[in-house]
Design a protein around this motif. Structure first.
Motif, PDB file in Angstrom:
ATOM      1  N   ALA A 176       0.820  -1.212   0.000  1.00 35.58           N
ATOM      2  CA  ALA A 176       0.000   0.000   0.000  1.00 35.58           C
ATOM      3  C   ALA A 176       0.857   1.267   0.000  1.00 35.58           C
ATOM      4  O   ALA A 176       0.413   2.312  -0.470  1.00 35.58           O
ATOM      5  N   LEU A 177       2.064   1.175   0.491  1.00 36.09           N
ATOM      6  CA  LEU A 177       2.937   2.351   0.602  1.00 36.09           C
ATOM      7  C   LEU A 177       4.001   2.433  -0.489  1.00 36.09           C
ATOM      8  O   LEU A 177       4.779   3.387  -0.516  1.00 36.09           O
ATOM      9  N   GLU A 237       9.004   8.354   0.480  1.00 30.76           N
ATOM     10  CA  GLU A 237       9.339   8.963   1.770  1.00 30.76           C
ATOM     11  C   GLU A 237       8.733   8.181   2.933  1.00 30.76           C
ATOM     12  O   GLU A 237       9.412   7.853   3.910  1.00 30.76           O
ATOM     13  N   ILE A 238       7.454   7.869   2.830  1.00 32.78           N
ATOM     14  CA  ILE A 238       6.789   7.100   3.886  1.00 32.78           C
ATOM     15  C   ILE A 238       7.330   5.673   3.916  1.00 32.78           C
ATOM     16  O   ILE A 238       7.548   5.108   4.980  1.00 32.78           O
ATOM     17  N   LEU A 239       7.567   5.109   2.747  1.00 27.81           N
ATOM     18  CA  LEU A 239       8.103   3.752   2.662  1.00 27.81           C
ATOM     19  C   LEU A 239       9.444   3.668   3.379  1.00 27.81           C
ATOM     20  O   LEU A 239       9.689   2.740   4.147  1.00 27.81           O
ATOM     21  N   GLN A 240      10.310   4.649   3.170  1.00 28.38           N
ATOM     22  CA  GLN A 240      11.623   4.666   3.808  1.00 28.38           C
ATOM     23  C   GLN A 240      11.502   4.814   5.323  1.00 28.38           C
ATOM     24  O   GLN A 240      12.268   4.231   6.083  1.00 28.38           O
ATOM     25  N   ASN A 261      14.642  -0.868   5.356  1.00 27.02           N
ATOM     26  CA  ASN A 261      15.474  -1.846   4.648  1.00 27.02           C
ATOM     27  C   ASN A 261      14.896  -2.276   3.305  1.00 27.02           C
ATOM     28  O   ASN A 261      15.490  -3.111   2.629  1.00 27.02           O
ATOM     29  N   PHE A 262      13.739  -1.734   2.928  1.00 25.51           N
ATOM     30  CA  PHE A 262      13.116  -2.129   1.673  1.00 25.51           C
ATOM     31  C   PHE A 262      13.960  -1.643   0.498  1.00 25.51           C
ATOM     32  O   PHE A 262      14.344  -0.497   0.419  1.00 25.51           O
ATOM     33  N   GLY A 263      14.228  -2.532  -0.440  1.00 26.73           N
ATOM     34  CA  GLY A 263      14.949  -2.171  -1.654  1.00 26.73           C
ATOM     35  C   GLY A 263      16.460  -2.246  -1.526  1.00 26.73           C
ATOM     36  O   GLY A 263      17.170  -2.077  -2.504  1.00 26.73           O
TER      37      GLY A 263
END
Length: 133
Positions: free
Chosen positions: A112-113, A118-121, A126-128
């Motif tokens: 969903a994010l 910015e919100i994902l980070q 650690n995503f990506g």
């Protein structure tokens, strides 16, 4: 000339009413959000204590000058214990008609994010990143 002034006045009045209804809808949903709580599988999902990560409020009428009597709000929230959930609320004819909490997984929250880096980070730092060897 008078008819143009009347039309402008009517358009401004409709716009003001539309904005005012948006505010009332947001206030109704906010009040319900602050007191809404459910327990699923021994986990307490309390909106009051949760962090709203992403929210949206949609009216049934997409034109800004036309007032809408119906709204739908959705918020992705994170509890202090790290549990994700969706809060959904509907307003029909400017009265709260439906509220619901739906527990969700971390993977669904990530999905969903994914379109907001910015919100994902902030919530998935650690995503990506490539795993270290």
């Amino acid at each position: 000339m008078e008819s143009i002034l009347v039309m402008i006045f009517c358009a401004l009045a409709l716009y003001y009413l539309s904005r005012r209804q948006d505010q009332v809808a947001e206030s109704l949903i906010g009040e319900e959000f602050d007191r809404f709580e459910r327990i699923y599988n021994s986990v307490t999902y309390s909106c009051h204590d949760a962090t709203v990560v992403r929210k949206s409020l949609h009216s049934s009428v997409a034109l800004p000058i036309v007032p809408s009597p119906n709204y739908h709000a959705r918020a992705l929230c994170l509890t202090e214990e790290g549990h994700w959930f969706w809060f959904d609320a509907s307003i029909r004819y400017m009265k709260l008609s439906h509220t619901r909490i739906t527990p969700t997984t971390q993977d669904e929250a990530l999905e969903a994010l994914k379109d907001d880096p910015e919100i994902l980070q902030r919530y998935f730092p650690n995503f990506g990143q490539k795993p270290s060897a």
